[in-house]
Write an enzyme that holds these catalytic residues in place. Structure first.
Site, PDB file in Angstrom:
ATOM      1  N   GLU A 143       4.044  76.814  85.658  1.00 51.40           N
ATOM      2  CA  GLU A 143       2.685  78.086  85.783  1.00 51.40           C
ATOM      3  C   GLU A 143       2.451  78.309  86.827  1.00 51.40           C
ATOM      4  O   GLU A 143       1.475  78.767  86.984  1.00 51.40           O
ATOM      5  CB  GLU A 143       2.108  77.779  84.611  1.00 51.40           C
ATOM      6  CG  GLU A 143       2.468  78.093  83.624  1.00 51.40           C
ATOM      7  CD  GLU A 143       1.863  77.553  82.049  1.00 51.40           C
ATOM      8  OE1 GLU A 143       0.220  77.179  82.662  1.00 51.40           O
ATOM      9  OE2 GLU A 143       1.901  77.673  81.071  1.00 51.40           O
ATOM     10  N   GLU A 255       6.848  75.917  77.096  1.00 54.27           N
ATOM     11  CA  GLU A 255       5.120  75.314  76.156  1.00 54.27           C
ATOM     12  C   GLU A 255       5.690  76.945  75.411  1.00 54.27           C
ATOM     13  O   GLU A 255       5.740  77.608  75.806  1.00 54.27           O
ATOM     14  CB  GLU A 255       4.515  76.013  77.646  1.00 54.27           C
ATOM     15  CG  GLU A 255       3.837  73.997  78.520  1.00 54.27           C
ATOM     16  CD  GLU A 255       2.851  74.704  79.417  1.00 54.27           C
ATOM     17  OE1 GLU A 255       1.595  75.257  78.396  1.00 54.27           O
ATOM     18  OE2 GLU A 255       2.981  73.306  80.134  1.00 54.27           O
TER      19      GLU A 255
END
Length: 332
Positions: A143, A255
């Site tokens: 991320e 995720e």
């Protein structure tokens, strides 16, 4: 780019797995067993027995390489190797995940403090440790969120070039910036538009896929226990699938998660069902999250409590991954 192979008739993704969180906790001075932990035998075996076949394994860049440009820390590297071997011993593949959000010790990648060369050096050293092991995948970075996407592409391409320069042909997972959200992939955000830039990934081995994340709560962060954005989350997967098709590419949902709230459970099932239906584009998914230190009160937690399965497990594991299918046979 990763060869798609023949996907005709495929009805399941290749990989259904879990993030085993814990080794990314704390800072680079953290003490094992006090500040951070790697997965235990009990936890790994539990998810393997439930039919999962991939573990995304988060860890900290700084702890593995305390001084960038220099050798990996031998003690920490041994811990990582031991965790990998434990997971492999249960028949699961491993997705290595430096869980740093585009930062090193509080300093952002693609600045004078942490240049692209430092990131490439880290991956050169790590790739040499796991080169050409077919059950090890390389996730470049968890991320990145505030790196301009044009800068992130430079860093990603340099890391990929470094990995390939040492002869490692492992499958590489490439995220975007802006938290690498599926629903925001083609949106104009402060860090840029992933959809406009990340088609520029360059891989000499032509063996990479894209990694995105997607939650269903009010701000898509995965930090709330209700799922009012379940419809938009699913639309995000659909839209990202369209982008992958345009690129002739595949992706993995690194995720996603939700609480035991009925809307969340229904949303989880819709997401995994959709990816099964679109398995020519989706390699698979890893649920966030589980781990030996995750509190029982954490909404997204899929770690069993006193031997009892969490309801999220049934929501996502309604079928087993289709690892023997032709559309999985080309994967490293």
């Amino acid at each position: 780019m990763l060869s798609l192979g023949s996907a005709a008739g495929a009805q399941e993704v290749c990989y259904k797995g879990v993030n085993l969180s814990g080794a990314e906790y704390g800072d680079k001075h953290g003490i094992l067993g006090t500040n951070y932990i790697y997965p235990t035998e009990e936890t790994v075996s539990y998810f393997a027995e439930k039919g999962m076949n991939l573990v995304r394994l988060p860890f900290r860049w700084e702890r593995l390489q305390p001084v960038f440009g220099e050798a990996l820390n031998t003690e920490e590297l041994n811990r990582l190797h031991n965790a990998v071997e434990l997971i492999r011993s249960h028949g699961m593949k491993v997705l290595l995940d430096p869980h740093n959000f585009g930062y090193y010790d509080g300093k952002r990648l693609m600045t004078a403090d942490v240049p692209a060369q430092a990131f490439a050096n880290f991956w050169i050293r790590l790739a040499q440790e796991f080169a050409n092991q077919e059950d090890i995948m390389f996730g470049l970075m968890n991320e990145p969120y505030d790196i301009p996407v044009e800068d992130w592409l430079i860093a990603a391409n340099q890391a990929i070039a470094g990995i390939r320069a040492v002869g490692a042909e492992n499958l590489i997972l490439v995220p975007g910036t802006n938290w690498s959200g599926a629903s925001s992939w083609q949106s104009d955000r402060p860090a840029g538009n992933n959809g406009n830039v990340m088609s520029g990934v360059s891989d000499p081995a032509d063996n990479f896929i894209y990694e995105v994340h997607q939650y269903m709560d009010e701000d898509f962060s995965g930090t709330h226990e209700t799922c009012p954005q379940a419809d938009l989350a699913l639309k995000g997967l659909v839209d990202f699938t369209g982008w992958l098709k345009e690129q002739g590419a595949r992706g993995l949902l690194g995720e996603f998660g939700g609480s035991k709230d009925p809307a969340c459970l229904a949303g989880l099932t819709r997401m995994v069902d959709y990816m099964d239906e679109a398995s020519e584009q989706w390699l698979g998914w890893t649920y966030w999250a589980a781990g030996d230190w995750w509190p029982a009160t954490e909404g997204n937690n899929i770690q069993p409590v006193e031997g009892t399965d969490r309801p999220q497990l049934a929501a996502v594991m309604q079928s087993k991954p289709q690892v023997g299918s032709s559309h999985c046979s080309t994967l490293n």
